[in-house]
Scaffold this motif. Structure first.
Motif, PDB file in Angstrom:
ATOM      1  N   ILE A  61      47.898  41.480  37.997  1.00  0.00           N
ATOM      2  CA  ILE A  61      47.605  42.882  37.360  1.00  0.00           C
ATOM      3  C   ILE A  61      46.649  43.046  36.461  1.00  0.00           C
ATOM      4  N   SER A  62      46.744  41.386  35.846  1.00  0.00           N
ATOM      5  CA  SER A  62      45.640  41.314  34.757  1.00  0.00           C
ATOM      6  C   SER A  62      44.651  40.665  34.886  1.00  0.00           C
ATOM      7  N   GLY A  63      44.805  40.256  36.309  1.00  0.00           N
ATOM      8  CA  GLY A  63      43.249  39.665  37.164  1.00  0.00           C
ATOM      9  C   GLY A  63      42.533  40.831  37.929  1.00  0.00           C
ATOM     10  N   LEU A  64      43.296  42.490  37.335  1.00  0.00           N
ATOM     11  CA  LEU A  64      42.010  43.762  38.809  1.00  0.00           C
ATOM     12  C   LEU A  64      41.594  43.621  37.081  1.00  0.00           C
ATOM     13  N   ASP A  65      41.055  43.593  35.929  1.00  0.00           N
ATOM     14  CA  ASP A  65      40.487  43.854  34.832  1.00  0.00           C
ATOM     15  C   ASP A  65      39.146  44.355  35.191  1.00  0.00           C
ATOM     16  N   GLU A  66      38.260  44.653  35.598  1.00  0.00           N
ATOM     17  CA  GLU A  66      37.342  45.151  35.712  1.00  0.00           C
ATOM     18  C   GLU A  66      35.733  44.031  34.252  1.00  0.00           C
ATOM     19  N   THR A  67      35.975  44.027  33.914  1.00  0.00           N
ATOM     20  CA  THR A  67      36.060  43.694  32.854  1.00  0.00           C
ATOM     21  C   THR A  67      36.100  41.908  31.994  1.00  0.00           C
ATOM     22  N   LEU A  68      36.788  41.367  32.710  1.00  0.00           N
ATOM     23  CA  LEU A  68      37.461  39.940  32.507  1.00  0.00           C
ATOM     24  C   LEU A  68      36.081  39.231  33.747  1.00  0.00           C
ATOM     25  N   ARG A  69      35.332  37.792  32.952  1.00  0.00           N
ATOM     26  CA  ARG A  69      34.783  37.133  33.325  1.00  0.00           C
ATOM     27  C   ARG A  69      34.708  35.163  33.080  1.00  0.00           C
ATOM     28  N   PRO A 126      34.599  31.698  30.686  1.00  0.00           N
ATOM     29  CA  PRO A 126      33.956  31.027  30.634  1.00  0.00           C
ATOM     30  C   PRO A 126      32.607  30.825  31.387  1.00  0.00           C
ATOM     31  N   SER A 127      32.911  30.110  32.194  1.00  0.00           N
ATOM     32  CA  SER A 127      30.721  29.840  32.973  1.00  0.00           C
ATOM     33  C   SER A 127      30.317  30.518  33.553  1.00  0.00           C
ATOM     34  N   GLY A 128      30.503  31.715  33.569  1.00  0.00           N
ATOM     35  CA  GLY A 128      30.095  33.284  33.959  1.00  0.00           C
ATOM     36  C   GLY A 128      29.844  33.093  35.939  1.00  0.00           C
ATOM     37  N   LEU A 129      31.030  32.476  36.587  1.00  0.00           N
ATOM     38  CA  LEU A 129      30.778  32.651  38.020  1.00  0.00           C
ATOM     39  C   LEU A 129      31.375  33.276  38.426  1.00  0.00           C
ATOM     40  N   SER A 130      32.719  33.683  37.587  1.00  0.00           N
ATOM     41  CA  SER A 130      32.865  34.458  38.094  1.00  0.00           C
ATOM     42  C   SER A 130      33.974  35.679  37.729  1.00  0.00           C
ATOM     43  N   GLY A 131      34.960  36.311  37.787  1.00  0.00           N
ATOM     44  CA  GLY A 131      34.970  37.914  37.262  1.00  0.00           C
ATOM     45  C   GLY A 131      34.650  38.956  37.895  1.00  0.00           C
ATOM     46  N   GLY A 132      35.983  39.948  37.769  1.00  0.00           N
ATOM     47  CA  GLY A 132      35.587  41.370  38.032  1.00  0.00           C
ATOM     48  C   GLY A 132      35.895  41.706  39.937  1.00  0.00           C
ATOM     49  N   ALA A 133      35.630  40.912  40.334  1.00  0.00           N
ATOM     50  CA  ALA A 133      35.473  40.565  41.623  1.00  0.00           C
ATOM     51  C   ALA A 133      36.860  41.292  42.540  1.00  0.00           C
ATOM     52  N   ALA A 134      37.632  40.833  42.708  1.00  0.00           N
ATOM     53  CA  ALA A 134      39.110  41.588  42.485  1.00  0.00           C
ATOM     54  C   ALA A 134      39.249  43.260  41.934  1.00  0.00           C
ATOM     55  N   ALA A 135      38.299  43.579  41.067  1.00  0.00           N
ATOM     56  CA  ALA A 135      38.250  45.142  41.038  1.00  0.00           C
ATOM     57  C   ALA A 135      37.286  45.672  41.504  1.00  0.00           C
ATOM     58  N   LYS A 136      36.141  44.897  42.219  1.00  0.00           N
ATOM     59  CA  LYS A 136      35.529  45.773  42.725  1.00  0.00           C
ATOM     60  C   LYS A 136      36.302  45.943  44.376  1.00  0.00           C
ATOM     61  N   VAL A 137      37.098  45.070  44.338  1.00  0.00           N
ATOM     62  CA  VAL A 137      37.628  45.168  45.963  1.00  0.00           C
ATOM     63  C   VAL A 137      38.838  46.246  45.864  1.00  0.00           C
ATOM     64  N   MET A 148      44.029  41.648  44.875  1.00  0.00           N
ATOM     65  CA  MET A 148      45.379  40.851  44.652  1.00  0.00           C
ATOM     66  C   MET A 148      44.608  39.203  44.129  1.00  0.00           C
ATOM     67  N   ALA A 149      44.198  37.753  45.765  1.00  0.00           N
ATOM     68  CA  ALA A 149      44.026  37.127  45.680  1.00  0.00           C
ATOM     69  C   ALA A 149      42.781  36.591  44.617  1.00  0.00           C
ATOM     70  N   LEU A 150      42.204  37.586  45.083  1.00  0.00           N
ATOM     71  CA  LEU A 150      41.370  37.817  43.629  1.00  0.00           C
ATOM     72  C   LEU A 150      41.303  37.206  42.057  1.00  0.00           C
ATOM     73  N   ALA A 151      42.726  38.420  42.061  1.00  0.00           N
ATOM     74  CA  ALA A 151      42.635  38.697  40.980  1.00  0.00           C
ATOM     75  C   ALA A 151      43.474  37.755  40.008  1.00  0.00           C
ATOM     76  N   VAL A 152      44.341  36.975  40.981  1.00  0.00           N
ATOM     77  CA  VAL A 152      44.939  35.682  40.374  1.00  0.00           C
ATOM     78  C   VAL A 152      43.948  34.968  40.016  1.00  0.00           C
ATOM     79  N   THR A 153      43.333  34.313  41.053  1.00  0.00           N
ATOM     80  CA  THR A 153      42.294  33.139  40.748  1.00  0.00           C
ATOM     81  C   THR A 153      41.214  33.603  39.440  1.00  0.00           C
ATOM     82  N   GLU A 154      41.347  34.669  40.206  1.00  0.00           N
ATOM     83  CA  GLU A 154      40.051  34.604  38.586  1.00  0.00           C
ATOM     84  C   GLU A 154      40.430  34.942  37.325  1.00  0.00           C
ATOM     85  N   PHE A 155      41.736  35.823  37.312  1.00  0.00           N
ATOM     86  CA  PHE A 155      42.625  34.951  36.208  1.00  0.00           C
ATOM     87  C   PHE A 155      43.014  33.810  35.893  1.00  0.00           C
TER      88      PHE A 155
END
Length: 299
Positions: free
Chosen positions: A57-65, A67-78, A99-106
């Protein structure tokens, strides 16, 4: 039979001889070993599942980024593509990938996750189980129980090979997670203990030799997208096993082969960020961008 988690065959034999599911014998054994009750051990596993669900649930936040800037927001797009009917390979697979993207981005954003079996592979099992739970309205109790089967497979792999990228490459992380997820799925869909074993073997064979090459040494690129691949692989392995397709090479032999491949793998391909994608021009540029001009072994 007292489980020692030395082989998958041991799990299959114990379950088959007692006419029980692998999850049932594992829960009973864990309660005995911990001098606890099955209710308390189950409650602990249920808590882990609740953490998994919240990380989705938390990882599906489209504003998630991160610290490195390399990831975040992909889960929400899918997830958005799935919700709008714009993905091409079905509702279940689309949700599982998101969901797989969401957890790992989180995880990359320092969120609370369950290392299953590691932080780098934390998205595979939650994505597999929660997506099928939602799609087929499977009771939470059954999902939690399947985690005992998943964990037992993970314990055998950890004992007989490795679940660490630094020791065995990404085959030991995402590969192991995919095998664990496949095992849980197969039991959920009424597969026999032998089918559970076959699904584990098939999933591991499909990821044999996968290297660990994190860009800038961070658990983001390519780790996050490999979790999405891992859940798709788990679905494939479970589907094959549940259809009665056996693994020609038994699970325990596959695990041993994975161990040998890990030992043969160059250290530059085992979480050192010295080879593979991490050593590409773009990988090195990103490393310097994040950590400075003297990073990545370059002047």
């Amino acid at each position: 039979m007292k489980l020692k988690y030395n082989t998958v065959e041991e799990l299959v034999s114990a379950a088959s001889s007692s006419n029980k599911k692998i999850s049932e014998i594992v829960l009973e054994q864990q309660a005995e070993d911990m001098e606890s009750t099955t209710e308390l051990v189950y409650a602990t596993m249920e808590n882990s599942f609740d953490v998994m669900r919240q990380s989705v649930i938390s990882g599906l936040d489209e504003t998630l980024r991160s610290p490195s800037g390399l990831s975040g927001g992909a889960a929400a797009k899918v997830k958005k593509a799935v919700d709008e009917g714009k993905n091409h390979y079905g509702h279940l697979l689309g949700n599982a990938i998101s969901m797989a993207l969401a957890v790992t981005e989180f995880n990359s954003c320092m969120g609370k996750i369950v290392a299953a079996p590691t932080a780098g592979s934390c998205g595979v099992i939650p994505a597999a189980l929660i997506s099928v739970m939602d799609e087929y309205d499977i009771p939470k109790h059954d999902i939690v129980m399947s985690l005992f089967t998943s964990s037992a497979i993970g314990m055998v792999i950890a004992k007989c090979a490795s679940i660490a990228g630094a020791e065995g490459g990404c085959q030991a992380e995402v590969g192991s997670a995919s095998a664990m997820a496949a095992a849980a799925l197969t039991e959920l869909f009424d597969g026999t203990p032998q089918m559970v074993s076959d699904s584990c073997a098939i999933a591991l064979k499909n990821t044999m030799g996968l290297v660990c090459d994190p860009v800038a040494g961070l658990v983001e690129v390519p780790c996050i997208k490999r979790n999405a691949m891992g859940v798709a692989n788990a679905f494939t392995a479970s589907e094959l096993a549940c259809a009665g397709i056996k693994s020609v090479i038994p699970a325990d032999e596959v695990i041993f082969a994975m161990r040998q491949v890990g030992q043969l793998m160059s250290s530059s391909l085992k979480e050192t960020a010295e080879g593979g994608l991490a050593a590409t021009p773009t990988g090195c540029r990103l490393c310097r961008q994040i950590f400075g001009p003297d990073s990545c072994g370059e002047e």
